[in-house]
Write an enzyme that holds these catalytic residues in place. Structure first.
Site, PDB file in Angstrom:
ATOM      1  N   GLY A  17       0.789  -1.221   0.000  1.00 19.11           N
ATOM      2  CA  GLY A  17       0.000   0.000   0.000  1.00 19.11           C
ATOM      3  C   GLY A  17       0.821   1.270   0.000  1.00 19.11           C
ATOM      4  N   GLU A  20       0.875   3.494  -5.502  1.00 16.84           N
ATOM      5  CA  GLU A  20      -0.433   3.349  -6.125  1.00 16.84           C
ATOM      6  C   GLU A  20      -0.441   2.190  -7.114  1.00 16.84           C
ATOM      7  OE1 GLU A  20      -2.963   5.119  -5.249  1.00 16.84           O
ATOM      8  OE2 GLU A  20      -1.952   6.645  -4.036  1.00 16.84           O
ATOM      9  N   ASP A  31       4.087  13.256  -8.092  1.00 15.27           N
ATOM     10  CA  ASP A  31       3.535  13.508  -6.759  1.00 15.27           C
ATOM     11  C   ASP A  31       4.476  14.403  -5.947  1.00 15.27           C
ATOM     12  OD1 ASP A  31       1.587  13.016  -4.630  1.00 15.27           O
ATOM     13  OD2 ASP A  31       3.161  11.833  -3.692  1.00 15.27           O
ATOM     14  N   LYS A  35       3.922  18.416  -4.348  1.00 20.19           N
ATOM     15  CA  LYS A  35       4.236  18.837  -2.978  1.00 20.19           C
ATOM     16  C   LYS A  35       5.307  19.927  -2.973  1.00 20.19           C
ATOM     17  CE  LYS A  35       3.027  14.247  -1.275  1.00 20.19           C
ATOM     18  NZ  LYS A  35       3.531  12.926  -0.851  1.00 20.19           N
ATOM     19  N   GLY A 132       1.584   4.766   3.439  1.00 17.94           N
ATOM     20  CA  GLY A 132       0.871   3.817   4.282  1.00 17.94           C
ATOM     21  C   GLY A 132      -0.483   4.373   4.692  1.00 17.94           C
TER      22      GLY A 132
END
Length: 260
Positions: A17, A20, A31, A35, A132
């Site tokens: 997990g 993705e 990603d 950020k 997570g």
């Protein structure tokens, strides 16, 4: 950094997990770039400009690059850098060689870190789990709480989400990657014959690129080419691009030059 196959590690991260089902945003740095765009805006009071952030993933890095970097005293990390310099702001995400003794070089697994360098305090490091179920849920809930608190506060007393009022944002130039100055790791496969390294170093020298280290490996059995690795000192990206183009045109160089 344990010499494992990329696909094997990615599959394990997905099963746990941490990545993705479609890992594109993770492995291609998208990603992280989202950020970084927010962090850069908060740090320097600039508008959100994701389209001007340089993004490079980790899919071109091979196991041998990890091993060569370790042999030279470095670790390869996928980092985002937002930095204010004299002529603008650098905003970039890409793999980077970091000296193995630095704290940020030892951020492993699902852990993330943000290194902030400020005027008075100097460098400070913020470290914690970045993937997570529970860490992600905690971050989402914290964001929701912040939004609700802002909505229930008098407008004149609200702290803007990006720290600066809209009319206080600065139109500082975000530098294109070609204008950014940094050091490089170069790996190439060269025919094992005298004079090849001299030809490469001449191209680098003519481009005013100083060499920090050279690593030349023994040829494998029945192999005609050998891996040659260069670490350079800081130089603008556009100058390095020109030098790499000339190196790749040498008849003794097999294939493309890998650059980090």
């Amino acid at each position: 950094d344990k010499g494992r196959d990329f696909e094997d590690v990615l599959n394990e991260a997905q099963s746990l997990g941490y990545a993705e089902a479609d890992p594109t945003f993770d492995v291609e740095g998208i990603d992280a770039a989202h950020k970084l765009t927010i962090l850069g805006s908060i740090a320097f009071g600039i508008p959100l400009q994701f389209d001007k952030t340089y993004v490079e993933g980790i899919t071109k890095i091979e196991q041998q690059d990890v091993l060569y970097a370790e042999e030279l005293g470095y670790r390869i990390k996928h980092v985002g850098i937002s930095r204010k310099v004299d002529n603008g702001i650098e905003q970039r995400v890409h793999p980077t060689l970091i000296p193995e003794r630095r704290l940020i070089a030892n951020v492993d697994g699902v852990m993330n870190a943000v290194l902030v360098k400020s005027d008075a305090v100097g460098p400070t490091l913020y470290y914690g789990a970045g993937a997570g179920a529970e860490p992600t849920a905690s971050a989402v809930v914290a964001d929701i709480v912040d939004v609700v608190r802002a909505l229930t506060t008098d407008p004149e007393n609200r702290v803007p989400h990006l720290a600066f009022q809209h009319d206080a944002l600065s139109d500082i130039n975000i530098l294109p990657i070609e204008e950014i100055e940094t050091a490089y790791y170069l790996r190439m496969h060269a025919i094992d014959r005298p004079g090849v390294v001299a030809d490469i170093t001449k191209i680098l020298g003519d481009s005013k690129i100083s060499i920090e280290a050279i690593l030349q490996k023994e040829p494998e059995e029945n192999a005609s080419c050998i891996p040659v690795i260069f670490l350079t000192q800081c130089i603008k990206e556009k100058e390095m691009n020109g030098a790499i183009t000339k190196i790749e045109k040498l008849d003794a160089i097999d294939g493309k030059v890998i650059r980090i």
